[in-house]
Write a protein that holds these residues in place. Structure first.
Motif, PDB file in Angstrom:
ATOM      1  N   ASN A  57       0.810  -1.208   0.000  1.00 38.54           N
ATOM      2  CA  ASN A  57       0.000   0.000   0.000  1.00 38.54           C
ATOM      3  C   ASN A  57       0.845   1.260   0.000  1.00 38.54           C
ATOM      4  OD1 ASN A  57      -2.446  -1.339   0.027  1.00 38.54           O
ATOM      5  ND2 ASN A  57      -2.364  -1.614   2.252  1.00 38.54           N
ATOM      6  N   ASP A  58       2.159   1.122  -0.023  1.00 40.82           N
ATOM      7  CA  ASP A  58       3.022   2.284  -0.014  1.00 40.82           C
ATOM      8  C   ASP A  58       3.300   2.744  -1.433  1.00 40.82           C
ATOM      9  OD1 ASP A  58       3.148   2.299   2.713  1.00 40.82           O
ATOM     10  OD2 ASP A  58       4.847   0.932   2.796  1.00 40.82           O
ATOM     11  N   SER A  59       3.909   3.908  -1.523  1.00 45.28           N
ATOM     12  CA  SER A  59       4.082   4.548  -2.826  1.00 45.28           C
ATOM     13  C   SER A  59       5.361   4.080  -3.484  1.00 45.28           C
ATOM     14  CB  SER A  59       4.116   6.070  -2.642  1.00 45.28           C
ATOM     15  OG  SER A  59       4.250   6.708  -3.865  1.00 45.28           O
ATOM     16  N   GLN A 249      -3.143  11.520   0.401  1.00 46.78           N
ATOM     17  CA  GLN A 249      -2.858  10.097   0.541  1.00 46.78           C
ATOM     18  C   GLN A 249      -1.408   9.781   0.226  1.00 46.78           C
ATOM     19  OE1 GLN A 249      -4.881   7.523  -2.289  1.00 46.78           O
ATOM     20  NE2 GLN A 249      -5.084   5.912  -0.766  1.00 46.78           N
ATOM     21  N   GLU A 250      -0.898  10.345  -0.867  1.00 50.07           N
ATOM     22  CA  GLU A 250       0.478  10.054  -1.272  1.00 50.07           C
ATOM     23  C   GLU A 250       1.493  10.642  -0.302  1.00 50.07           C
ATOM     24  OE1 GLU A 250       1.480   8.047  -3.615  1.00 50.07           O
ATOM     25  OE2 GLU A 250      -0.587   7.601  -4.182  1.00 50.07           O
ATOM     26  N   LYS A 253       2.171   8.316   2.566  1.00 45.60           N
ATOM     27  CA  LYS A 253       2.732   6.999   2.269  1.00 45.60           C
ATOM     28  C   LYS A 253       4.246   6.969   2.429  1.00 45.60           C
ATOM     29  CE  LYS A 253      -0.664   5.281  -1.098  1.00 45.60           C
ATOM     30  NZ  LYS A 253      -0.834   4.852  -2.507  1.00 45.60           N
TER      31      LYS A 253
END
Length: 262
Positions: A57-59, A249-250, A253
């Motif tokens: 779920n990370d960038s 959201q980003e 992350k």
């Protein structure tokens, strides 16, 4: 007749036996392939892949080629300041204006410095990592400087960049990792239909909408590997809402980038 039947039966048994041997050999090959893959998963590369799965779920937006993630070593980057934002696609000036006006505490457009210098001097500034990108104007250059970007991020705001897509890789080399958002419209007609009583009062001409749509398609084809995310084109308010959510959201992350070779 009994002899003929016996001969056919014997040939059938031989054929069945050969088929069984073929299937058995195929099964062994399949088994060894699975066994080999299982063995690789325990290697260091396999552990790296498992680590990537853990942070699924990370960038991970910054891969610059088509190398499989299973064979790409990565390292974590701690973003202590707000990341710059690069918007790509149609109606960018209008979208940026709306973001700055509706969320002034969160976004700020990156100012372009006017410089009267030679082409060689500007390119030297790019090579020395002082300038990110530039545009030639009549008698001068509009330059995006690293100092301007840092000045905005130090004020705890997202810097809205005004650079060409090819400059993204240049930013990466400077250890600046922008959030790259592409605005994707379905057609030129869809762009032409957009209206806003405050930010887009004038109609978008058919020619302008067609040019913007075709340019966006080229960017999508050539630079999609750099996209952090894509928002669907439509009403400006909807676009800005999507951008606000994606940027928040980003920013939260964990950011992974390709690791430097040892």
């Amino acid at each position: 007749m009994d002899q003929e039947f016996s001969r056919r039966l014997s040939m059938s048994e031989v054929k069945d036996d050969n088929t069984a041997k073929t299937l058995s050999a195929a099964a062994r090959r399949s088994f060894f392939r699975r066994k080999h893959k299982h063995k690789r998963s325990g290697s260091k590369d396999g552990k790296d892949l498992l680590a990537l799965d853990t942070f699924s779920n990370d960038s991970i937006p910054l891969f610059e080629d088509s190398v499989s993630l299973a064979y790409q070593r990565v390292q974590k980057v701690d973003c202590t300041s707000l990341r710059p934002v690069l918007l790509l696609g149609p109606l960018l000036d209008v979208v940026k204006e709306m973001l700055v006006n509706e969320a002034p505490g969160k976004f700020c457009r990156c100012p372009l410095e006017v410089m009267k210098a030679s082409q060689q001097a500007i390119e030297r500034g790019v090579k020395d990592c002082l300038f990110v990108d530039y545009k030639r104007r009549s008698g001068h250059f509009d330059v995006t400087t690293v100092a301007s970007i840092k000045e905005i991020t130090e004020k705890n705001r997202h810097c809205l960049l005004d650079i060409a897509p090819h400059a993204i890789e240049r930013l990466h080399h400077m250890h600046i990792y922008p959030i790259v958002i592409f605005i994707r419209y379905k057609s030129a007609k869809h762009i032409k239909e957009q209206r806003d009583p405050v930010y887009l009062r004038d109609k978008v001409t058919q020619r302008h909408s067609k040019e913007q749509f075709e340019t966006a398609q080229k960017i999508d084809q050539e630079y999609s590997r750099y996209f952090t995310g894509v928002v669907q084109g439509g009403a400006l308010s909807s676009i800005c809402t999507q951008i606000l959510a994606m940027v928040s959201q980003e920013q939260s992350k964990v950011l992974w980038i390709p690791a430097c070779p040892p």
